[in-house]
Design a protein around this motif. Structure first.
Motif, PDB file in Angstrom:
ATOM      1  N   VAL A  89     -10.413  -1.569 -13.875  1.00  0.00           N
ATOM      2  CA  VAL A  89      -9.599  -2.204 -12.837  1.00  0.00           C
ATOM      3  C   VAL A  89      -8.150  -1.835 -13.119  1.00  0.00           C
ATOM      4  N   THR A  90      -7.447  -1.405 -12.068  1.00  0.00           N
ATOM      5  CA  THR A  90      -6.033  -1.085 -12.179  1.00  0.00           C
ATOM      6  C   THR A  90      -5.244  -2.109 -11.387  1.00  0.00           C
ATOM      7  N   ALA A  91      -4.253  -2.689 -12.027  1.00  0.00           N
ATOM      8  CA  ALA A  91      -3.370  -3.655 -11.377  1.00  0.00           C
ATOM      9  C   ALA A  91      -1.998  -3.012 -11.244  1.00  0.00           C
ATOM     10  N   ARG A  92      -1.348  -3.251 -10.110  1.00  0.00           N
ATOM     11  CA  ARG A  92      -0.048  -2.627  -9.850  1.00  0.00           C
ATOM     12  C   ARG A  92       0.942  -3.660  -9.347  1.00  0.00           C
ATOM     13  N   PHE A  93       2.090  -3.693  -9.999  1.00  0.00           N
ATOM     14  CA  PHE A  93       3.228  -4.484  -9.538  1.00  0.00           C
ATOM     15  C   PHE A  93       4.166  -3.478  -8.890  1.00  0.00           C
ATOM     16  N   PRO A  94       4.353  -3.541  -7.567  1.00  0.00           N
ATOM     17  CA  PRO A  94       5.043  -2.475  -6.836  1.00  0.00           C
ATOM     18  C   PRO A  94       6.380  -2.055  -7.436  1.00  0.00           C
ATOM     19  N   LEU A  95       6.550  -0.751  -7.575  1.00  0.00           N
ATOM     20  CA  LEU A  95       7.779  -0.102  -8.042  1.00  0.00           C
ATOM     21  C   LEU A  95       8.164  -0.421  -9.479  1.00  0.00           C
ATOM     22  N   VAL A  96       7.333  -1.186 -10.197  1.00  0.00           N
ATOM     23  CA  VAL A  96       7.718  -1.605 -11.547  1.00  0.00           C
ATOM     24  C   VAL A  96       6.696  -1.189 -12.591  1.00  0.00           C
ATOM     25  N   ALA A  97       5.437  -1.563 -12.414  1.00  0.00           N
ATOM     26  CA  ALA A  97       4.458  -1.343 -13.484  1.00  0.00           C
ATOM     27  C   ALA A  97       3.047  -1.188 -12.931  1.00  0.00           C
ATOM     28  N   GLU A  98       2.222  -0.532 -13.748  1.00  0.00           N
ATOM     29  CA  GLU A  98       0.805  -0.363 -13.454  1.00  0.00           C
ATOM     30  C   GLU A  98       0.055  -0.422 -14.777  1.00  0.00           C
ATOM     31  N   ALA A  99      -1.090  -1.100 -14.782  1.00  0.00           N
ATOM     32  CA  ALA A  99      -1.897  -1.199 -15.997  1.00  0.00           C
ATOM     33  C   ALA A  99      -3.368  -1.098 -15.622  1.00  0.00           C
ATOM     34  N   THR A 100      -4.151  -0.482 -16.514  1.00  0.00           N
ATOM     35  CA  THR A 100      -5.586  -0.322 -16.292  1.00  0.00           C
ATOM     36  C   THR A 100      -6.338  -0.925 -17.468  1.00  0.00           C
ATOM     37  N   ALA A 101      -7.367  -1.696 -17.148  1.00  0.00           N
ATOM     38  CA  ALA A 101      -8.269  -2.241 -18.159  1.00  0.00           C
ATOM     39  C   ALA A 101      -9.664  -1.678 -17.881  1.00  0.00           C
ATOM     40  N   THR A 102     -10.328  -1.250 -18.944  1.00  0.00           N
ATOM     41  CA  THR A 102     -11.642  -0.628 -18.826  1.00  0.00           C
ATOM     42  C   THR A 102     -12.646  -1.413 -19.666  1.00  0.00           C
ATOM     43  N   TYR A 103     -13.841  -1.596 -19.092  1.00  0.00           N
ATOM     44  CA  TYR A 103     -14.913  -2.284 -19.819  1.00  0.00           C
ATOM     45  C   TYR A 103     -15.499  -1.325 -20.847  1.00  0.00           C
ATOM     46  N   ARG A 104     -15.557  -1.774 -22.112  1.00  0.00           N
ATOM     47  CA  ARG A 104     -16.163  -0.997 -23.203  1.00  0.00           C
ATOM     48  C   ARG A 104     -17.269  -1.841 -23.820  1.00  0.00           C
ATOM     49  N   GLU A 105     -18.457  -1.275 -23.880  1.00  0.00           N
ATOM     50  CA  GLU A 105     -19.600  -1.991 -24.452  1.00  0.00           C
ATOM     51  C   GLU A 105     -19.269  -2.455 -25.872  1.00  0.00           C
ATOM     52  N   GLY A 106     -19.482  -3.709 -26.137  1.00  0.00           N
ATOM     53  CA  GLY A 106     -19.222  -4.263 -27.456  1.00  0.00           C
ATOM     54  C   GLY A 106     -17.799  -4.773 -27.648  1.00  0.00           C
ATOM     55  N   TYR A 107     -16.887  -4.372 -26.775  1.00  0.00           N
ATOM     56  CA  TYR A 107     -15.497  -4.804 -26.886  1.00  0.00           C
ATOM     57  C   TYR A 107     -15.057  -5.661 -25.700  1.00  0.00           C
ATOM     58  N   GLY A 108     -15.749  -5.541 -24.591  1.00  0.00           N
ATOM     59  CA  GLY A 108     -15.302  -6.221 -23.368  1.00  0.00           C
ATOM     60  C   GLY A 108     -14.297  -5.352 -22.655  1.00  0.00           C
ATOM     61  N   CYS A 109     -13.367  -5.963 -21.949  1.00  0.00           N
ATOM     62  CA  CYS A 109     -12.353  -5.220 -21.226  1.00  0.00           C
ATOM     63  C   CYS A 109     -11.120  -5.043 -22.076  1.00  0.00           C
ATOM     64  N   VAL A 110     -10.664  -3.809 -22.199  1.00  0.00           N
ATOM     65  CA  VAL A 110      -9.485  -3.505 -22.997  1.00  0.00           C
ATOM     66  C   VAL A 110      -8.487  -2.735 -22.148  1.00  0.00           C
ATOM     67  N   LEU A 111      -7.226  -2.945 -22.432  1.00  0.00           N
ATOM     68  CA  LEU A 111      -6.176  -2.255 -21.712  1.00  0.00           C
ATOM     69  C   LEU A 111      -6.068  -0.820 -22.206  1.00  0.00           C
ATOM     70  N   GLU A 112      -5.786   0.092 -21.298  1.00  0.00           N
ATOM     71  CA  GLU A 112      -5.557   1.490 -21.658  1.00  0.00           C
ATOM     72  C   GLU A 112      -4.115   1.628 -22.108  1.00  0.00           C
ATOM     73  N   PRO A 113      -3.747   2.520 -22.968  1.00  0.00           N
ATOM     74  CA  PRO A 113      -4.595   3.456 -23.672  1.00  0.00           C
ATOM     75  C   PRO A 113      -5.401   2.744 -24.753  1.00  0.00           C
ATOM     76  N   TYR A 114      -6.649   3.136 -24.872  1.00  0.00           N
ATOM     77  CA  TYR A 114      -7.566   2.525 -25.809  1.00  0.00           C
ATOM     78  C   TYR A 114      -7.811   3.481 -26.957  1.00  0.00           C
ATOM     79  N   GLU A 115      -7.638   2.993 -28.175  1.00  0.00           N
ATOM     80  CA  GLU A 115      -7.927   3.797 -29.361  1.00  0.00           C
ATOM     81  C   GLU A 115      -8.920   3.043 -30.218  1.00  0.00           C
ATOM     82  N   SER A 116     -10.015   3.666 -30.553  1.00  0.00           N
ATOM     83  CA  SER A 116     -11.054   3.017 -31.336  1.00  0.00           C
ATOM     84  C   SER A 116     -10.864   3.271 -32.806  1.00  0.00           C
TER      85      SER A 116
END
Length: 116
Positions: A89-116
């Motif tokens: 899921v990508t959330a966007r605050f217009p003209l200011v910021a954007e963030a993406t969270a991705t579901y990872r098995e065993g971790y749940g949803c984590v914000l990108e960039p994701y480093e294991s």
């Protein structure tokens, strides 16, 4: 030959343009003065919304439309977009910021960039 008096509409237009310029200058100054808090709040709102909506969508299994009901008051400007294939899921605050969270098995949803 007598001079014709200036049209009142022309005078009002000139004052209106000056007033508009002053308002734009004040608004620009306010945005410049408060740019750090605006950027901070925008980044936080985007990251929080992405993480919560990702959990709602891919952990709880609800639709994205239903997940938008979970937004906190004051986050009406944040828009959400999901990618079911990437489970993100990508959330966007217009003209200011954007963030993406991705579901990872065993971790749940984590914000990108994701480093294991």
């Amino acid at each position: 030959m007598a001079k014709s008096p200036r049209s009142p509409a022309k005078g009002r237009t000139r004052w209106g343009l000056w007033l508009l310029a002053i308002i734009a200058l004040v608004a620009g100054g306010a945005v410049w003065a408060f740019r750090a808090p605006i950027t901070g709040y925008g980044s936080t709102a985007a990251a929080y919304s992405a993480r919560v909506a990702c959990s709602c969508r891919f952990v709880a299994g609800r639709s994205l439309k239903d997940c938008t009901k979970d937004k906190l008051a004051g986050m009406e400007a944040v828009t959400l977009r999901d990618d079911p294939e990437a489970k993100s899921v990508t959330a966007r605050f217009p003209l200011v910021a954007e963030a993406t969270a991705t579901y990872r098995e065993g971790y749940g949803c984590v914000l990108e960039p994701y480093e294991s």
